[in-house]
Motif scaffolding. Structure first.
Motif, PDB file in Angstrom:
ATOM      1  N   PHE A  74      -6.293  -5.708  -5.391  1.00 51.69           N
ATOM      2  CA  PHE A  74      -5.396  -5.302  -4.311  1.00 51.69           C
ATOM      3  C   PHE A  74      -4.900  -3.894  -4.624  1.00 51.69           C
ATOM      4  CE2 PHE A  74      -0.858  -5.228  -2.783  1.00 51.69           C
ATOM      5  CZ  PHE A  74      -1.171  -4.998  -1.457  1.00 51.69           C
ATOM      6  N   ASP A  75      -5.335  -2.938  -3.813  1.00 55.97           N
ATOM      7  CA  ASP A  75      -4.981  -1.533  -4.021  1.00 55.97           C
ATOM      8  C   ASP A  75      -4.028  -1.097  -2.910  1.00 55.97           C
ATOM      9  OD1 ASP A  75      -4.761   1.146  -4.443  1.00 55.97           O
ATOM     10  OD2 ASP A  75      -6.909   1.548  -4.590  1.00 55.97           O
ATOM     11  N   PRO A  76      -2.724  -1.089  -3.157  1.00 50.75           N
ATOM     12  CA  PRO A  76      -1.753  -0.772  -2.101  1.00 50.75           C
ATOM     13  C   PRO A  76      -1.902   0.640  -1.538  1.00 50.75           C
ATOM     14  CG  PRO A  76      -0.664  -1.777  -4.000  1.00 50.75           C
ATOM     15  CD  PRO A  76      -2.060  -1.444  -4.416  1.00 50.75           C
ATOM     16  N   THR A  77      -2.501   1.549  -2.304  1.00 55.80           N
ATOM     17  CA  THR A  77      -2.618   2.921  -1.812  1.00 55.80           C
ATOM     18  C   THR A  77      -3.548   3.021  -0.605  1.00 55.80           C
ATOM     19  OG1 THR A  77      -4.486   3.537  -3.241  1.00 55.80           O
ATOM     20  CG2 THR A  77      -2.267   3.782  -4.161  1.00 55.80           C
ATOM     21  N   LYS A  78      -4.413   2.025  -0.445  1.00 53.11           N
ATOM     22  CA  LYS A  78      -5.383   2.072   0.652  1.00 53.11           C
ATOM     23  C   LYS A  78      -4.965   1.204   1.834  1.00 53.11           C
ATOM     24  CE  LYS A  78      -9.169   3.344  -2.371  1.00 53.11           C
ATOM     25  NZ  LYS A  78     -10.553   3.148  -2.796  1.00 53.11           N
ATOM     26  N   CYS A  79      -3.790   0.602   1.723  1.00 47.25           N
ATOM     27  CA  CYS A  79      -3.333  -0.327   2.762  1.00 47.25           C
ATOM     28  C   CYS A  79      -2.820   0.438   3.981  1.00 47.25           C
ATOM     29  CB  CYS A  79      -2.230  -1.204   2.199  1.00 47.25           C
ATOM     30  SG  CYS A  79      -1.594  -2.409   3.383  1.00 47.25           S
ATOM     31  N   ILE A  80      -3.254   0.026   5.170  1.00 48.66           N
ATOM     32  CA  ILE A  80      -2.782   0.631   6.413  1.00 48.66           C
ATOM     33  C   ILE A  80      -1.786  -0.278   7.133  1.00 48.66           C
ATOM     34  CG2 ILE A  80      -4.873   2.025   6.681  1.00 48.66           C
ATOM     35  CD1 ILE A  80      -5.823  -0.039   8.774  1.00 48.66           C
ATOM     36  N   VAL A  81      -1.359  -1.343   6.477  1.00 49.62           N
ATOM     37  CA  VAL A  81      -0.351  -2.278   6.985  1.00 49.62           C
ATOM     38  C   VAL A  81      -0.719  -2.770   8.386  1.00 49.62           C
ATOM     39  CG1 VAL A  81       2.116  -2.764   7.021  1.00 49.62           C
ATOM     40  CG2 VAL A  81       1.293  -0.827   5.712  1.00 49.62           C
ATOM     41  N   CYS A  82      -1.976  -3.179   8.540  1.00 45.81           N
ATOM     42  CA  CYS A  82      -2.429  -3.731   9.820  1.00 45.81           C
ATOM     43  C   CYS A  82      -2.024  -5.187   9.976  1.00 45.81           C
ATOM     44  CB  CYS A  82      -3.945  -3.613   9.937  1.00 45.81           C
ATOM     45  SG  CYS A  82      -4.842  -4.585   8.693  1.00 45.81           S
ATOM     46  N   SER A  83      -1.611  -5.806   8.864  1.00 47.46           N
ATOM     47  CA  SER A  83      -1.158  -7.204   8.825  1.00 47.46           C
ATOM     48  C   SER A  83      -2.286  -8.219   8.966  1.00 47.46           C
ATOM     49  CB  SER A  83      -0.103  -7.489   9.903  1.00 47.46           C
ATOM     50  OG  SER A  83       1.064  -6.752   9.657  1.00 47.46           O
ATOM     51  N   ARG A  84      -3.530  -7.792   8.979  1.00 46.39           N
ATOM     52  CA  ARG A  84      -4.617  -8.759   9.125  1.00 46.39           C
ATOM     53  C   ARG A  84      -4.656  -9.754   7.964  1.00 46.39           C
ATOM     54  NH1 ARG A  84      -9.787  -5.385  11.503  1.00 46.39           N
ATOM     55  NH2 ARG A  84     -10.907  -6.809  10.111  1.00 46.39           N
TER      56      ARG A  84
END
Length: 959
Positions: A173-183
């Motif tokens: 899980f790499d939070p830096t790449k998260c776009i918070v799409c909630s999928r």
């Protein structure tokens, strides 16, 4: 071959029967009412850009990429959240929409690492795809990633930065790449039903978090992979992809773990398996998976796997590697000698519920046509043989009545003796979804399983019965149904024998079967029994799902018939949403039974004494079949000790670990002169083997499995067998070494033989399975595409049969020496005897079996959590560590059986079901006391195992 790309329609399909016609980009389209504009466009071949939308979860409308224009409406609504309407005119590509989408993508990219060339998802990244699709070429806001991309900004620590979480053994899980799409969050909630993920913070500070902002491994996450599958970037990424690169081709196959029978895309790079991806067209799993099927395939390449045949003269000798020719010739010679010396009945075989239908079919054929007897049995003997007996007696077929889709239409579920979240997790997720929608649940189990109370679900009733009192409780439920007039008289008169019903009704109505009297036997409050009975009888569509907590008792067959009685009495059969549904433990338990693996039945559950049935096989096989039933597994072991049974061929089963009364099994095996084990690993049974034939995994063979819903699913070879042969080929080679003269060239030919001889499989062909994906038997002229729901309009046997189910207490009694009752079960991350899952990273969750004990019982014995305890019964003793929990009631202890070092079956007795010899695993009187560590027996067993697994060096073996 290439990768299998499934269309993502953005939102789930509508189930409405009403249709709506509209126009999208100039094309007239007709879709079900309630369909989103996004899905309607996709069904017409028009792809609307999207990031937060996927058809596995409900629409969300957060990414703002899927905006459209609708003539006559203001604004640019999200197509994922906007339903179709009659005569609507929609535009998905306009200059205004293009400008908005590029602006949205600029914001995403400005806060995203630009390491695409080295990113594991490069080429498999929806963010990357959408940037190209909207024509983004530059970002006006820079690429500094002030939000969370960089650990430091201008030399200062960035408080919003979070490092990569690599705690889970299978994905990062790499939070830096998260776009918070909630999928991922929505997949965890809606598909899996665990609610392990959440969105923390607000606005630009929003982040995805596991549990209470914990590492994934420490959180409630069950590693089903739904979040990984849903993620549109490399935020959640399989470690196998990071390490080995993206796959380049795929084939659809079927999971070889539990009886759900999930379909997967095995995604490959050459002959290297990169990842298993749940197949959305899989009719059993509908695109979902669990930690075992999704990730635990590493055993196929484990260093413990044996790839060369081996033989030895005595079980005290080291193994000697030999050629296939020598191993098979030696086995054939020994089998011929044994039959010449001891008689035709001195040999037998055990088929595998882990192998394909085709492989199981030819093993029973080898015993009947090659050995000349009916001494064949299967692991269903020790799990679901009472299902076959009980359902065939009452309904006429030895299988469950529904498909898994049926649960979506149920209103009340009785779950008895089953723990789906651990044993059948994909089905459990579908059940939890239905419960969140409003269905009611009744749990009948001595242990408080997760489904009694989990996030957003709670059972209406939990009946924590005393182990062994299933029949009494079910009869008490029936007592309420009959005495309160809650039975369905019209159904009974039409579908069942009314006189038999009246006899049964009189029996259950007797005062001794009332909830008040049964409370004294079972410990379940009478009010709870009455409430549960009324709910099941009056709550709408009622379905019963059951597991080994029903069958593995001395009254297992009686309990199955009691369930069938209850379903018939309330009219809960013959349509969607109802039924009696056994949750099969292994991937092909149903199939191994279908294929004639019991000593009294030929394929299709036809008795060996039936002359017409024998004639079919005798003419095809050109042999004369014995008309007397053969020996069951317990009988084989007894006969071995007595000296009349001397050789056995065991394909894919580990009876020393899985069967009851381990010492008796060991004595039987030790008495034999030629034990042939055909498996992947030197398992516990191989400690007593004289010949070891290496097996193949499900990844290395073609064939079919039949799951718990009677679904026949294709198994497809994705790599060459590492041992040289698929299991069906090994059995054929052995048969031919015995002079059988078989000449199958592909499993499709074996299936053709099954279809030609077995009425319920008469219409099954590989061509049909390729076309339909899967079918459920019966599949024949009357049902050319299979039978999802059984007994529609009438029962297979004609009239449904009510059977009086008298409660008979087990002979296994508690007392001063053994005051507690032991029951056993499974855990999510391990499978059966653990031979496969113990050789994967799943051990991080369950590295040893533990004994669950109630705080009251623990305090009486001075036991603290984690202490070594001695678990003793009348049969034997073992030692393991304690886990203090109120999930079990006072007087009851519980353990799993996945680790051979524990050998829980040293404790279990030889009591068994009166009709089928299914062992009584679930009721053993025991005592628990503090211990200093492993027992003497465990230490001796460990040393024996070490000696039994010695393999002589190649040069020494050649001398």
């Amino acid at each position: 071959m290439s990768l299998i790309h499934e269309i993502d329609y953005g939102t789930p399909a509508s189930t409405s029967e009403e249709t709506v016609t509209l126009t999208i980009d100039g094309f007239e389209i007709t879709v079900p009412a309630g369909t989103s504009l996004m899905r309607a466009a996709a069904e017409a071949g028009i792809q609307v850009p999207k990031l937060c939308a996927t058809d596995m979860v409900k629409s969300f409308g957060s990414c703002r990429l899927c905006l459209v224009e609708i003539e006559g409406r203001r604004g640019t609504p999200a197509s994922c959240t906007t339903p179709v309407a009659p005569d609507m005119v929609v535009h998905t590509q306009t200059p205004r929409l293009k400008e908005i989408r590029r602006g949205v993508m600029e914001l995403y990219i400005s806060d995203h690492p630009l390491d695409c060339l080295t990113c594991a998802a490069n080429g498999d990244c929806e963010l990357q795809d959408m940037a190209g699709e909207v024509g983004l070429r530059d970002v006006r806001y820079g690429y500094d990633g002030a939000n969370h991309v960089k650990a430091r900004n201008n030399g200062e620590a960035n408080p919003r930065y979070r490092p990569k979480d690599e705690s889970n053994p299978y994905f990062t899980f790499d939070p830096t790449k998260c776009i918070v799409c909630s999928r991922c969050v929505r997949a965890c909630e809606e598909v899996q039903g665990t609610f392990a993920l959440t969105i923390e913070g607000r606005g630009f500070g929003s982040v995805v978090a596991a549990g209470q902002d914990e590492e994934f491994l420490a959180s409630e996450c069950v590693s089903c992979g739904a979040c990984v599958q849903a993620c549109p970037t490399a935020t959640l990424q399989e470690k196998s992809v990071i390490d080995n690169g993206l796959p380049e081709h795929a084939r659809v196959t079927t999971c070889a773990y539990c009886g759900v029978g999930c379909s997967f895309k095995a995604e490959m790079r050459g002959e290297e398996l990169i990842r298993m991806v749940p197949y959305k067209d899989g009719k059993a799993n509908r695109g979902h998976s669990c930690v075992k099927g999704r990730f635990a395939y590493g055993y196929a390449n484990h260093k413990d796997r044996i790839l060369n045949p081996m033989i030895r003269e005595k079980i005290t000798d080291p193994w000697r590697e030999v050629s296939w020719e020598e191993a098979l010739a030696h086995t054939a010679s020994e089998f011929r000698r044994i039959q010449h010396q001891y008689g035709r009945g001195a040999l037998g075989g055990i088929t595998s519920s882990r192998c394909t239908n085709e492989e199981t079919f030819i093993v029973q054929k080898l015993v009947r046509a090659g050995f000349g007897n009916n001494n064949v049995d299967t692991c269903a003997r020790v799990c679901h043989s009472p299902t076959g007996y009980g359902l065939k007696t009452t309904f006429g077929t030895s299988a469950g009545t529904q498909d898994f889709d049926s649960v979506e239409k149920t209103d009340v579920v009785i779950l008895i003796g089953a723990n789906p979240t651990d044993g059948h997790p994909v089905f459990a997720s579908r059940l939890k979804k239905r419960l969140r929608e409003g269905a009611k649940l009744i749990v009948i189990d001595p242990r408080r399983i997760d489904l009694v109370r989990s996030p957003h679900i709670e059972a209406s009733y939990h009946l924590p019965l005393k182990p062994g009192s299933n029949v009494a409780v079910l009869t008490a439920l029936a007592h309420v149904v009959v005495t309160e007039g809650l039975f369905d008289e019209a159904f009974i008169r039409e579908r069942c024998d009314w006189d038999e019903f009246q006899d049964w009704a009189a029996f259950v109505s007797e005062p001794r079967n009332s909830p008040e009297e049964v409370e004294k036997i079972s410990g379940v409050p009478a009010a709870a029994i009455r409430g549960a009975a009324r709910l099941y009888a009056t709550g709408g569509n009622g379905a019963v799902y059951y597991g080994l907590g029903v069958t593995e008792h001395s009254q297992g067959s009686t309990t199955v018939m009691a369930i069938a009685n209850l379903a018939m009495a309330t009219g809960n059969l013959g349509r969607a949403g109802v039924g009696v549904n056994p949750l099969r433990g292994q991937n092909n338990v149903q199939g191994s039974c279908d294929m004639g693996s019991f000593p009294h039945e030929l394929p299709g559950y036809r008795h060996i004494s039936d002359e017409a049935t024998r004639d079919i096989f005798e003419k095809l096989w050109n042999v004369t079949l014995d008309d007397e039933p053969g020996l069951r597994i317990p009988n084989m072991l007894d006969a071995a000790v007595d000296g009349s049974f001397r050789g056995i061929y065991i394909q894919g089963e580990d009876i020393l670990q899985s069967d009851p009364d381990t010492k008796h099994v060991a004595a039987g095996l030790a008495a034999m002169e030629c034990v042939v084990v055909h498996d992947l690993f030197l398992n516990e049974t191989a400690n007593y083997a004289h010949v070891f034939l290496p097996g193949s995994t499900f990844l290395e063979k073609d064939g079919t499995f039949t799951n718990a819903e009677r679904r026949i699913n294709r198994v497809r070879r994705v790599m060459a067998p590492k041992n040289g042969y698929a299991d069906w080929e090994v059995t054929q080679l052995l048969a031919n070494a015995l002079g059988c003269g078989w000449n199958y060239t592909h499993p499709r030919e074996i299936m053709a033989e099954i279809a030609a001889t077995t009425p319920s499989f008469a219409g099954v062909t590989y061509d049909l399975l390729e076309k339909e994906g899967s079918v459920q038997w019966p599949c024949n002229d009357k049902a050319p595409k299979g039978t999802p729901v059984m007994h529609v309009g009438g029962f297979q046997r004609g009239k449904g049969k009510f059977v009086v189910t008298e409660y008979v207490a087990t002979d296994e009694k508690t007392g001063p020496r053994f005051p507690l009752l032991l029951t056993t079960g499974r855990i999510l991350t391990q499978y059966n005897v653990g031979a496969q899952t113990r050789r994967t990273a799943n051990t991080v969750w369950h590295e040893e079996d533990r004994l669950e004990i109630h705080p009251h019982d623990a305090e009486q014995r001075g036991i603290k959590d984690g202490d070594w305890v001695r678990l003793a019964s009348r049969s034997g003793e073992t030692s393991l560590k304690a886990r203090i929990t109120d999930r079990v009631a006072p007087g009851v202890v519980y353990t799993t059986f996945h680790h051979p070092g524990t050998q829980a079956n040293v404790i279990t007795t030889d009591f068994s079901d009166w009709a089928t010899n299914c062992p009584e695993y679930k009721v053993t009187a025991v005592q628990v006391a503090l211990s200093n560590g492993p027992s003497d027996w465990q230490q001796e067993y460990e040393e024996q195992t070490r000696q039994a697994r010695r393999i002589a060096p190649a040069m020494e073996a050649a001398e």
